[in-house]
Design an enzyme around this catalytic site. Structure first.
Site, short mmCIF file in Angstrom:
data_model
loop_
_atom_site.label_atom_id
_atom_site.label_comp_id
_atom_site.label_asym_id
_atom_site.label_seq_id
_atom_site.Cartn_x
_atom_site.Cartn_y
_atom_site.Cartn_z
CG ASP A 151 -2.06 -0.91 1.18
OD1 ASP A 151 -2.07 -1.75 0.27
OD2 ASP A 151 -2.96 -0.81 2.03
CG ASP A 152 0.21 3.81 2.19
OD1 ASP A 152 -0.94 3.55 1.84
OD2 ASP A 152 0.55 3.91 3.38
CG HIS B 66 2.35 0.09 4.35
ND1 HIS B 66 2.05 -0.83 5.33
CD2 HIS B 66 1.24 0.83 4.14
CE1 HIS B 66 0.79 -0.62 5.72
NE2 HIS B 66 0.27 0.37 5.01
CG HIS C 130 -4.40 2.71 -0.77
ND1 HIS C 130 -5.30 2.08 0.03
CD2 HIS C 130 -3.39 3.11 0.06
CE1 HIS C 130 -4.87 2.09 1.29
NE2 HIS C 130 -3.72 2.73 1.33
#
Ligand SMILES: [Zn+2]
Length: 258
Positions: A75-76, A221, A126
């Site tokens: 993520d991110d 992440h 996201h």
């Protein structure tokens, strides 16, 4: 089932029962307070735990999976420092993964996005801003964030993303209504690595390995340096134990793009 709808219905029935009972007996005010407090506690926990499927049905893990396949998700990102290192590691171990990117990061790292896709990994949505206030947004604002990020990816790879992971994994009625309209599939996880919180890589790795089982979805992440060394050891473990890391869409047999 413990869902927002059911809990609301139960709370309303309890409150009505208390009001009716109050007609015959003297019900103390605290009884109403207890019902409201329990509703609040359950709803808060349900909103913060995507695995509960409290507000919406998310893909959190492939239960009863016979094949030793697991999905690693990042993520991110994309991140200028770490995503390319992660892509190298994934290539070395012949592993496929899923990257849930934010619109803001996509705007800055178009080339990394293209590389993720060219390497055979999946891109998911996201949100655009990953704002700390995202969970206070109404349906329209959530939809705008999802659609803006989808448009950015479509301009780069010519495909519309179908998969959405809400920022922080928090869900609520606005997000639930928004994804119903945008028709995104919501992706959660069942192994939270806590790589943004924990400082010790062995600690992070052990936390993941303790929960590894066929069909698992791991949350990492690509915005954190520590994740790279954790990933290398994780990939080694998976290889030695005959697990195949695969994309979310392959694991659940769903469409990543429209
Ligand atoms: Zn995030």
């Amino acid at each position: 089932m413990l869902t927002f709808k059911n809990i609301n219905a139960i709370a309303i029935i309890l409150i009505i029962s208390l009001i009716i009972s109050d007609y015959y007996f003297n019900i103390p005010v605290v009884a109403y307070g207890i019902v409201v407090l329990l509703w609040l506690i359950i709803t808060t926990i349900g909103s913060f735990n995507i695995t509960w499927n409290y507000h919406l049905k998310a893909y959190n893990s492939k239960t009863n999976s016979k094949e030793k396949r697991i999905a690693i998700t990042f993520d991110d990102g994309p991140n200028s420092k770490f995503t390319t290192q992660i892509l190298e590691l994934l290539k070395t171990y012949n592993a496929k993964a899923t990257f849930f990117c934010t619109g803001k990061q996509i705007e800055q790292h178009a080339n990394i996005v293209k590389r993720i896709v060219n390497d055979g990994h999946t891109i998911g949505n996201h949100s655009y801003s990953h704002s700390p206030y995202f969970d206070f947004y109404g349906k329209r604002k959530v939809m705008a964030e999802i659609e803006k990020t989808n448009a950015l990816i479509e301009a780069l790879i010519g495909k519309k993303m179908n998969l959405f992971r809400p920022p922080y994994g928090v869900t609520n009625p606005s997000i639930s209504k928004a994804v119903k309209e945008t028709k995104h599939l919501v992706i959660g996880w069942n192994i939270r690595s806590l790589d943004t919180v924990k400082k010790n890589e062995q600690n992070i790795l052990n936390g993941i390995l303790r929960k590894i089982s066929p069909g698992a979805v791991i949350l990492l992440h690509d915005s954190k340096e520590i994740t790279i060394s954790v990933l290398e050891q994780l990939l080694l473990f998976l290889q030695q134990n005959d697990y195949q890391p695969t994309t979310i869409d392959a694991l659940f047999n769903i469409e990543a793009y429209a």
